[in-house]
Design a protein around this motif. Structure first.
Motif, mmCIF file in Angstrom:
data_model
loop_
_atom_site.group_PDB
_atom_site.id
_atom_site.type_symbol
_atom_site.label_atom_id
_atom_site.label_comp_id
_atom_site.label_asym_id
_atom_site.label_seq_id
_atom_site.Cartn_x
_atom_site.Cartn_y
_atom_site.Cartn_z
ATOM 1 N N THR A 445 33.369 -5.897 -1.089
ATOM 2 C CA THR A 445 33.531 -6.989 -2.065
ATOM 3 C C THR A 445 32.442 -6.922 -3.141
ATOM 4 O OG1 THR A 445 32.195 -8.458 -0.674
ATOM 5 C CG2 THR A 445 34.595 -8.505 -0.363
ATOM 6 N N TYR A 446 32.760 -7.499 -4.333
ATOM 7 C CA TYR A 446 31.829 -7.430 -5.465
ATOM 8 C C TYR A 446 30.578 -8.258 -5.246
ATOM 9 C CZ TYR A 446 34.103 -4.531 -8.960
ATOM 10 O OH TYR A 446 34.594 -3.481 -9.666
ATOM 11 N N ASP A 447 30.563 -9.150 -4.265
ATOM 12 C CA ASP A 447 29.365 -9.959 -4.038
ATOM 13 C C ASP A 447 28.375 -9.263 -3.095
ATOM 14 O OD1 ASP A 447 30.764 -10.086 -1.682
ATOM 15 O OD2 ASP A 447 30.869 -12.291 -1.598
ATOM 16 N N THR A 448 28.642 -7.965 -2.785
ATOM 17 C CA THR A 448 27.730 -7.221 -1.906
ATOM 18 C C THR A 448 26.456 -6.874 -2.671
ATOM 19 O OG1 THR A 448 29.623 -6.258 -0.744
ATOM 20 C CG2 THR A 448 27.475 -5.181 -0.466
ATOM 21 N N PRO A 449 25.271 -7.242 -2.140
ATOM 22 C CA PRO A 449 24.015 -6.907 -2.826
ATOM 23 C C PRO A 449 23.767 -5.395 -2.782
ATOM 24 C CG PRO A 449 23.709 -8.689 -1.233
ATOM 25 C CD PRO A 449 25.041 -8.113 -0.982
ATOM 26 N N TYR A 482 33.669 1.690 -9.351
ATOM 27 C CA TYR A 482 33.932 0.254 -9.434
ATOM 28 C C TYR A 482 35.441 0.083 -9.488
ATOM 29 C CZ TYR A 482 28.994 -0.467 -10.531
ATOM 30 O OH TYR A 482 27.623 -0.492 -10.487
ATOM 31 N N SER A 485 39.082 -4.390 -7.744
ATOM 32 C CA SER A 485 38.727 -5.575 -6.962
ATOM 33 C C SER A 485 37.690 -5.261 -5.900
ATOM 34 C CB SER A 485 39.983 -6.153 -6.298
ATOM 35 O OG SER A 485 40.603 -5.187 -5.482
ATOM 36 N N SER A 486 36.986 -4.085 -6.021
ATOM 37 C CA SER A 486 36.043 -3.703 -4.973
ATOM 38 C C SER A 486 35.019 -2.717 -5.476
ATOM 39 C CB SER A 486 36.801 -3.088 -3.795
ATOM 40 O OG SER A 486 37.458 -1.902 -4.214
ATOM 41 N N SER A 524 31.342 -7.257 3.576
ATOM 42 C CA SER A 524 32.753 -7.533 3.803
ATOM 43 C C SER A 524 33.610 -6.543 3.026
ATOM 44 C CB SER A 524 33.106 -8.962 3.361
ATOM 45 O OG SER A 524 32.329 -9.903 4.064
ATOM 46 N N ALA A 526 36.805 -5.569 0.859
ATOM 47 C CA ALA A 526 37.607 -6.260 -0.144
ATOM 48 C C ALA A 526 39.085 -5.926 0.046
ATOM 49 C CB ALA A 526 37.152 -5.843 -1.530
ATOM 50 N N THR A 531 42.290 -13.104 -10.237
ATOM 51 C CA THR A 531 41.852 -14.466 -10.588
ATOM 52 C C THR A 531 42.455 -14.846 -11.936
ATOM 53 O OG1 THR A 531 39.787 -14.137 -9.389
ATOM 54 C CG2 THR A 531 39.865 -15.959 -10.984
#
Length: 545
Positions: A445-449, A482, A485-486, A524, A526, A531
């Protein structure tokens, strides 16, 4: 005086040396041909041979007894079925000798030796009889004089007419023939004929059949007992050989007994020919059956040895050898059966020349497939158990035969591909791979640091290095792209496993460890999402304006 004494001594010495020389050994006459150039030669050859035969019967001399075959050479047996020629020829020779010695004393000077240009010699008849010697005009024995086919056919009836007469004084005193024991001692009612046999022969035939079946059962029962004993001894590994004998040996014993019964039952003519042909066919089929079973036992031994070796070539050769031996056994068995029926196999095969050409043209595909199987065996592009792809066909090699190779597909059907096509096709042997590739993309997921992303990549590398069935010198685990969505991590690695089953197990282990790693790090995976952003909603008033 002294010179005369020397000459006398020299003469005596020379004479003694000449006398002392060994006598010239008699010439070998075993290959001396039977003379049939004229009626006189034929009768003399026949009579001398049968007199030797009689002396052989009286003295037990087998060499003299074999002279009856020379007598048979003087008979015209062209009308006698090939299967019965030996038996009927000997019977006819014995009956003719018994007949002649009861009616006349032969004087060879009265038998013609040659004809004249005005009256060529074609046939001669023994005085006051219907025994005829005639010239053969065609065939392999053209130009010879032989006892006519009618004389051979009626030989027994001639004997039956004169058997009550004594031998003529000065004759050869017969051929040593004795009336069969049963003919003398059986009651008269049993000698009456029913259908084509005497009553006692029908009874004897039934008894012989029952006894033969009993012998077959006894032999099989004995072998069953032997099998039970062998299983308890070190010879248990040879059990397959005893099992191979179990069925055929009992039938062979029965056929042998029935052959002996023919002598006792005294069949003749077409009846004898039928039973001899039937028993010879049964004997040949039993031998083929036995050889076929022994072939299975032999290849069973070879398969055991092949399983102990590391090479896979012998695993493919043994089944092919088994089929080859079985085909040879059947072909040789058919030829043996034909030969036993009195048919010249070589003449038969020679007569199939033109037909053989047609068969060869029709069988060119079969020949191509056979050579294709040889090329597969020796070039070894694949072997039994390999996963291959040939055109649109894909599966595991199950069997390599003479005509085709069978593949077991992954949906459990069987595809047969002619070996001639395989010989020229592009075969992708998936089973020969040393390494089996795994290429996939792990989407986070894109919120992965970034720190967790790097820890995830390094963790996967550690998993690959620690797994016992992965290639350690060449693999890639990188943050690659990139995605829509992932964050995409490319996994490119290889497994060093022998087959697809092991590959699936190794893939499962690695992927399960990656999932556990992701859970422990807190990243996690993706999945495709979208959206939708709406800036403002239109009001009712603005829409009316």
């Amino acid at each position: 005086m002294h010179s005369h004494m020397v000459i006398l001594l020299f003469s005596l010495f020379t004479a003694s040396a000449i006398i002392a020389q060994p006598a010239e050994p008699p010439r070998i006459t075993a290959l001396k041909p039977v003379k049939t150039d004229s009626p006189r030669d034929t009768m003399r050859s026949f009579y001398d041979a049968m007199n030797d035969y009689r002396r052989g019967i009286e003295t037990g001399n087998e060499s003299l007894q074999s002279r009856i075959d020379d007598a048979v050479r003087t008979l015209n047996l062209e009308e006698t079925p090939a299967l019965l020629r030996e038996e009927r020829g000997r019977e006819a020779a014995i009956f003719l000798k018994e007949t002649i010695d009861r009616v006349i004393v032969l004087n060879y000077e009265l038998i013609p030796a040659e004809g004249t240009a005005e009256a060529p010699l074609l046939r001669w008849r023994l005085r006051d009889t219907e025994i005829v010697i005639a010239r053969i005009d065609q065939g392999e024995r053209a130009g010879e004089f032989l006892f006519s086919a009618d004389t051979v056919r009626r030989a027994e009836s001639f004997y039956n007419k004169v058997k009550g007469l004594p031998y003529v004084d000065g004759s050869g005193m017969g051929s040593g023939f004795r009336e069969p024991f049963l003919e003398k001692h059986l009651p008269e009612w049993s000698k009456a004929r029913f259908a084509f046999l005497a009553r006692w022969q029908w009874i004897g035939l039934g008894i012989a059949l029952l006894l033969g079946l009993m012998i077959r059962t006894i032999v099989r029962f004995s072998l069953d007992i032997s099998l039970k004993v062998i299983k308890k001894t070190p010879l248990a590994r040879h059990e397959s050989i005893v099992r191979a004998f179990r069925g055929p040996s009992g039938f062979l014993a029965a056929v042998g007994f029935w052959f002996l019964s023919l002598k006792i039952l005294q069949f003749d003519g077409n009846t004898l020919g039928f039973f001899i042909a039937a028993l010879k066919i049964a004997f040949s089929l039993s031998m083929v059956w036995l050889a076929y079973r022994l072939t299975e036992a032999l290849t069973g031994y070879l398969m055991g040895f092949a399983e102990k070796t590391e090479s896979s070539l012998d695993d493919m050769l043994v089944p092919l050898l088994q089929r080859t031996l079985k085909i040879l056994v059947v072909i040789l068995g058919v030829l043996m059966t034909i030969q036993n029926l009195g048919i010249n196999v070589f003449s038969l095969l020679a007569g199939l020349g033109i037909g053989g050409l047609a068969v060869a043209l029709a069988a060119k595909d079969a020949v191509a497939n056979f050579f294709g199987s040889l090329m597969i065996l020796f070039d070894r592009p694949f072997q039994v158990g390999d996963w291959i792809i040939v055109g649109v066909a894909e599966g595991t090699v199950e069997e390599i035969g003479f005509r085709s190779t069978r593949l077991r597909t992954f949906y459990n059907s069987v595809i047969s591909i002619p070996n001639s096509e395989l010989m020229n096709a592009k075969v992708d042997n998936m089973g020969r791979r040393q390494y089996r590739r795994l290429r996939t993309t792990l989407r986070l997921t894109y919120d992965t640091p970034p720190a967790k992303l790097k820890a995830f990549v390094d963790g996967i590398k550690e998993i690959i290095l620690k797994h016992p069935q992965t290639r350690k010198d060449y693999f890639h685990v990188v943050f690659n792209d990139y995605g829509p969505s992932s964050l995409d991590v490319m996994l490119y690695m290889f497994f060093e496993v022998p087959d697809w089953t092991e590959e699936l197990l190794a893939r499962e282990q690695v992927l399960t460890e990656i999932l556990t790693l992701a859970e422990s790090i807190g990243v996690s995976f993706a999945f495709p999402t979208q959206t939708l952003h709406i800036e403002s909603m239109p009001t009712a008033g603005s829409s009316r304006q």
